[in-house]
Design an enzyme around this catalytic site. Structure first.
Site, mmCIF file in Angstrom:
data_model
loop_
_atom_site.group_PDB
_atom_site.id
_atom_site.type_symbol
_atom_site.label_atom_id
_atom_site.label_comp_id
_atom_site.label_asym_id
_atom_site.label_seq_id
_atom_site.Cartn_x
_atom_site.Cartn_y
_atom_site.Cartn_z
ATOM 1 C CG ASP A 403 -2.099 0.999 1.185
ATOM 2 O OD1 ASP A 403 -3.126 0.399 1.025
ATOM 3 O OD2 ASP A 403 -1.968 2.248 0.934
ATOM 4 C CD GLU A 491 -17.921 -1.487 -15.310
ATOM 5 O OE1 GLU A 491 -18.942 -0.771 -14.820
ATOM 6 O OE2 GLU A 491 -16.702 -2.026 -14.829
ATOM 7 C CG HIS A 513 -18.952 -2.831 -11.588
ATOM 8 N ND1 HIS A 513 -18.414 -1.489 -12.006
ATOM 9 C CD2 HIS A 513 -18.617 -2.877 -10.270
ATOM 10 C CE1 HIS A 513 -18.081 -0.937 -11.052
ATOM 11 N NE2 HIS A 513 -18.038 -1.612 -10.081
#
Length: 630
Positions: A403, A491, A513
């Site tokens: 991270d 999308e 999704h």
């Protein structure tokens, strides 16, 4: 003659109370009877026929009392029940009834025996209650009603109001056509169709004004009320098939809510949003600068999802529009799908399933491996990454994470100092990064080549994070042993045809999704986001706002609350306080929160003040938005 002034004539059943009293009495007296439901249905049908004027009221009353079989002793219990069933907005505006008690009357075709004790608590004495009275036999059974009372007759309310001979403007507030007839006869000046509890077309079609609650009635008449602005006037637009519970939650709180199942393109949204106060979206609707500039009344945008890149957050802040999202509600759903995909990829479940569907039996252990002892690399150690870390370790995987921010490891997870270190060691790489634009193509050809040969890649984060062309090439060459992809760079706005270069690979799981799309997650989001919206609209709280100074406010206690949003420039706060001092306001508390661009100051003060202060505060230089709550 009564002194001149405006007079307010209220109906009782389904107006002052949420119910028809005789229906409640029937529920009580018929308890335990085998045909209870049938009789109650008959009573309700007869009630509606009388209210709508389809049968005479006298007939309606006679037929209902005959079916009731009630006793005088039942009336005390009925009054207790009715006390619990006062209309919500009536109960919250008790101050109006106390302040204007001399001008308030009740005309009802119900019965004084149960109306008097209820309205007495709202400062309406018995001599201003006009209603029927029961007849009892020697054993105190209810056997009928006083036939000489005009209210027992058809259109008896007209004759009753005539006999009252009220002077001044007379306004009638009721739910039925039998209330409207007083306006039709010319003895009432206005009729407000009251729809908080029931909507009757014959009443609303003929009304001078439709009042979904008492707040609306009081607002129109500029009378004292519990809230500054009727919630039914606050328009909420929910797009993209948001869970029905969101509609229910917001409607239940009194807001006017419109639900549209799909997203809207920019030009349609610009036109639609002009009168909207609250916008609810998911990931496909783009809230652009143009949309925000057209949204003159917009106060809040609720994103019923985690991501907010579809919203111009900076411009929303400049316009004083607060944005909330749902950062936690679908975490578990995404994590469970990730675990499932890890197992299915490692066991080649998708390929074996496809073969069976195609009529082929291919039992083999080739390419089928346990996840126990394998290395899982988690990129993005936030809410989802951490929970995935715990579950993956529980099924025997060794967890590594990377991270950009310093994050504390959970369990035995090992922090990697660089992305390359994580890619080098992982058998499965799973992406859980945020929607920062800098993350575009975070995983491209270079990063894929740093992965172990044959490692799996999972993307449940954002579509633009992975270079699809590079991934397709790596799958073709065998560099990547399999992939599960739930999000894509582009999308469609609605369900239908879809194309991607990842189609056709037997070792690739493609989903549309749906990472966070479980019934549980969508229900949680439908609770979480509306609660944030309602908390801001109703009290000014901005806790968990993604683009605005966060401030948690105490509950208002008999005070008016000024909410002032302004540009964060030197001197604004001083000018605000200068205005408050000029008008000698008695301030009970004040709260301020700022960021680099905007300031948000909340002032609670006594109810009594010079209303000109509101105009003065709106005129303070650098003001973005101002509103009053009470």
């Amino acid at each position: 003659m009564v002194d001149t002034g405006r007079k307010y004539v209220f109906d009782f059943d389904s107006t002052l109370t949420r119910v028809e009293a005789l229906d409640v009495l029937a529920e009580m007296t018929l308890q335990g009877k085998s045909n209870k439901d049938e009789i109650i249905a008959d009573i309700q049908k007869i009630t509606n026929l009388g209210i709508d004027g389809d049968i005479s009221f006298t007939e309606s009353l006679e037929r209902r009392i005959k079916l009731l079989k009630a006793h005088k002793d039942d009336l005390d219990g009925l009054v207790d029940e009715l006390r619990q069933k006062i209309s919500k907005s009536i109960a919250s505006n008790k101050e109006f009834f106390e302040k204007y008690s001399d001008d308030i009357y009740v005309i009802s075709c119900g019965f004084k025996e149960f109306i008097d004790p209820i309205v007495e608590e709202y400062n309406i004495p018995s001599n201003r209650v006009y209603a029927n009275t029961f007849k009892f036999d020697d054993a105190d059974n209810i056997i009928g009603f006083d036939e000489t009372n005009v209210l027992s007759q058809h259109n008896g309310k007209i004759e009753c109001l005539k006999q009252m001979d009220l002077d001044g403007e007379v306004q009638v507030i009721g739910d039925g056509y039998s209330d409207y007839v007083m306006r039709e006869a010319g003895i009432a000046d206005k009729f407000f169709a009251y729809t908080e509890n029931v909507h009757r077309d014959k009443a609303t079609d003929n009304a001078d004004h439709v009042a979904p609650n008492l707040d609306e009635f009081l607002f129109v008449n500029k009378l004292p009320r519990n809230i500054s602005y009727p919630k039914n006037r606050i328009k909420i637009l929910l797009l993209e098939n948001v869970h029905p519970a969101a509609f229910e939650n917001l409607s239940e709180d009194g807001f006017s809510v419109e639900l549209i199942k799909h997203s809207l393109p920019e030009d349609e949204l610009i036109e639609k949003i002009k009168k909207v106060h609250v916008l609810g979206i998911r990931s496909k609707t783009k809230v652009t600068q143009k949309v925000l500039d057209a949204a003159e009344k917009l106060l809040v945008v609720g994103a019923f999802c985690i991501g907010t890149t579809q919203i111009d957050l900076d411009h929303a802040k400049k316009k004083g529009v607060v944005v909330f999202n749902a950062p936690y509600s679908n975490t578990r759903s995404v994590v469970e799908l990730a675990i499932g995909q890890i197992i299915m990829l490692m066991r080649s479940v998708f390929a074996r399933s496809t073969e069976i569907h195609d009529g082929q039996w291919q039992k083999t252990a080739a390419g089928s491996r346990e996840v126990r002892g394998k290395n899982l690399g988690i990129i993005g150690y936030g809410n989802i990454g951490k929970q995935l870390s715990v579950l993956a370790e529980a099924i025997g995987m060794r967890v590594y994470y990377y991270d950009v921010n310093d994050k504390l490891a959970l369990g035995n997870a090992i922090k990697c100092s660089s992305l390359e270190d994580l890619l080098n060691v992982s058998d499965v790489v799973t992406l859980h990064v945020d929607d920062n634009k800098a993350n575009k193509n975070f995983i491209g050809e270079r990063e894929i080549n740093q992965m172990k040969k044959g490692a799996m890649l999972i993307n449940l984060s954002r579509g633009f994070v992975v270079d699809i062309d590079a991934l397709a090439n790596a799958l073709e060459s065998g560099r990547v042993g399999g992939a599960a992809v739930d999000v894509y760079p582009e999308e469609p706005r609605a369900n239908g045809a879809f194309q991607t270069k990842l189609q056709g690979f037997s070792n690739v799981i493609l989903t549309p999704h749906v990472g966070g799309s479980t019934e549980e997650a969508q229900r949680d989001i439908a609770d979480f986001v509306p609660n944030k919206i309602m908390d801001y609209i109703n009290s000014g709280n901005t806790v968990d706002a993604v683009n605005f100074p966060n401030i948690r406010l105490p509950k208002q206690n008999k005070a008016h609350r000024f909410l002032h949003i302004h540009k964060n420039v030197p001197g604004v706060m001083a000018k605000i306080n200068e205005v408050l001092a000029k008008y000698e306001l008695n301030i009970s508390s004040q709260y301020l929160s700022t960021d680099n661009e905007v300031g948000y100051v909340i002032t609670d003060l006594d109810k009594e003040y010079n209303k000109d202060v509101i105009k003065a505060l709106k005129k303070v230089e650098h003001t973005i938005k101002f509103r009053v709550l009470y």
